[in-house]
Design an enzyme around this catalytic site. Structure first.
Site, PDB file in Angstrom:
ATOM      1  N   GLU A 108      61.764  47.615  46.862  1.00 21.81           N
ATOM      2  CA  GLU A 108      62.008  46.580  45.869  1.00 21.81           C
ATOM      3  C   GLU A 108      60.731  45.853  45.476  1.00 21.81           C
ATOM      4  O   GLU A 108      59.789  45.754  46.267  1.00 21.81           O
ATOM      5  CB  GLU A 108      63.023  45.557  46.409  1.00 21.81           C
ATOM      6  CG  GLU A 108      64.419  46.129  46.572  1.00 21.81           C
ATOM      7  CD  GLU A 108      65.408  45.152  47.180  1.00 21.81           C
ATOM      8  OE1 GLU A 108      66.590  45.226  46.808  1.00 21.81           O
ATOM      9  OE2 GLU A 108      65.011  44.326  48.027  1.00 21.81           O
ATOM     10  N   CYS A 362      61.823  35.262  49.666  1.00 17.60           N
ATOM     11  CA  CYS A 362      61.039  35.635  50.843  1.00 17.60           C
ATOM     12  C   CYS A 362      61.957  35.945  52.023  1.00 17.60           C
ATOM     13  O   CYS A 362      62.813  35.145  52.388  1.00 17.60           O
ATOM     14  CB  CYS A 362      60.088  34.487  51.186  1.00 17.60           C
ATOM     15  SG  CYS A 362      59.016  34.826  52.582  1.00 17.60           S
TER      16      CYS A 362
END
Length: 369
Positions: A108, A362
């Site tokens: 990704e 994150c």
């Protein structure tokens, strides 16, 4: 708290794609073109198409004769990354892309549009071998390293999407790159450094993004930090510290068992001394785990002693991951933590987190189809 996975530094060698143009530096490109019996000027011509015009399909490189397009397509443009899907939030200004590599590997990247910049968060490995228990990528384990070309092509594709107005906000230019996607960049050292050089070199040798706008993150592979300092690059180093004490860090960041906090900070100081660049320290704030006032004081004191004014702390509210027993610290605790670090003379701010609702923030990247 227990660590469910072992540390993995040596990635499986399976699945790496064949040689691609973006794997090669200028000299290697000319040699590859010569091997095909083509004049050397074709090397720069092809590179200008890929890096300058952001064209990855040789069939569309119409300034090349058709036989040459077929020849270089077979030799230098193997299938790299196919889009599986795009998922967006923030009115389309944050877009996560799920890619499938030629061997079926999933990875990704995340493109984020801000008022003053366009930032791409890229992956350097498929999965991660660092086994951090609060990170979805780390808990998924390591599949393999990405090739230099697989890293670079994430950037080329995002730059083309922005240029063509394919992302909300109209046409734009990609300005910033952060190696904060899937993987530990310094565990794929050679390919990551080569990718940085391709990303930052001016056309026809690269994509022309300023080195000062590139961030390379690490959980603290101290020898590799020192090696990176000697590469002659001006990229920003980001150290994912997450706690200043070895006792907790041994669990939160298992690589600490090999290179403890003092050794990581020594390497970070060497990086700052050698490059003249300020070091970023990343700190995921976890409720009742690493958010105590005394840890804020210790963090500020240790960083000020090691790095002086050449450090900035980014506090990251913990992003939720499936099955996690941890969550983010309350806002009053977060504010007090930031205040206490600043009080030690170390600049500390809360990082703007994007993409949480699409698992693009994150620690959330898991490359699930």
């Amino acid at each position: 708290m227990t660590v469910s996975l072992p540390l993995v530094f040596d990635a499986p060698r399976r699945g790496m794609p064949p040689r691609h143009l973006a794997d090669l530096d200028a000299e290697q490109r000319r040699a590859a073109v010569a091997e095909l019996g083509l004049p050397k000027f074709r090397a720069d011509q092809i590179a200008r198409q890929y890096y300058g015009r952001l064209e990855a399909d040789p069939a569309r490189m119409t300034d090349l004769p058709a036989p040459v397009r077929e020849q270089i397509g077979a030799a230098l443009f193997p299938r790299l990354l196919d889009v599986v899907k795009h998922v967006a939030c923030d009115d389309g200004r944050t877009r996560k892309t799920l890619w499938r590599a030629g061997d079926g590997t999933l990875l990704e990247s995340v493109l984020m549009r801000y008022a003053d910049r366009n930032t791409l968060c890229i992956s350097s490995q498929a999965g991660c071998g660092m086994a951090c228990p609060f990170c979805a990528t780390g808990q998924g384990g390591l599949n393999r390293n990405l090739s230099t070309a697989e890293i670079v092509d994430q950037v080329r594709a995002a730059a083309a999407a922005l240029r063509d107005g394919a992302v909300a906000g109209g046409p734009g230019r990609l300005s910033n790159i952060v190696f904060m996607g899937m993987g530990e960049p310094l565990a794929n050292y050679k390919r990551v450094v080569a990718a940085v050089r391709r990303i930052t070199a001016p056309a026809p040798d690269g994509l022309g993004i300023s080195q000062r706008n590139v961030v390379v993150s690490t959980v603290g592979l101290a020898p590799a930090i020192r090696k990176l300092a000697d590469e002659g690059l001006s990229v920003t180093l980001a150290v994912s510290l997450h706690t200043p004490d070895d006792e907790l860090r041994d669990t939160l960041v298992p690589v600490n068992n090999r290179w403890p906090v003092a050794e990581v900070l020594d390497a970070a100081r060497y990086y700052a001394d050698t490059t003249g660049r300020r070091v970023s320290v990343e700190y995921a704030l976890i409720r009742d785990i690493n958010d105590q006032p005394w840890r804020a004081d210790m963090l500020g004191a240790k960083l000020h002693k090691a790095l002086g004014s050449r450090v900035h702390v980014n506090v990251i509210p913990l992003n939720p991951t499936p099955g996690s027993k941890w969550d983010a610290s309350p806002k009053p605790v977060e504010r007090e933590f930031v205040r206490r670090v600043n009080e030690q003379g170390v600049p500390c701010t809360v990082r703007d987190t994007r993409g949480q609702e699409i698992a693009a923030a994150c620690g959330q990247l898991a490359a699930e189809n």
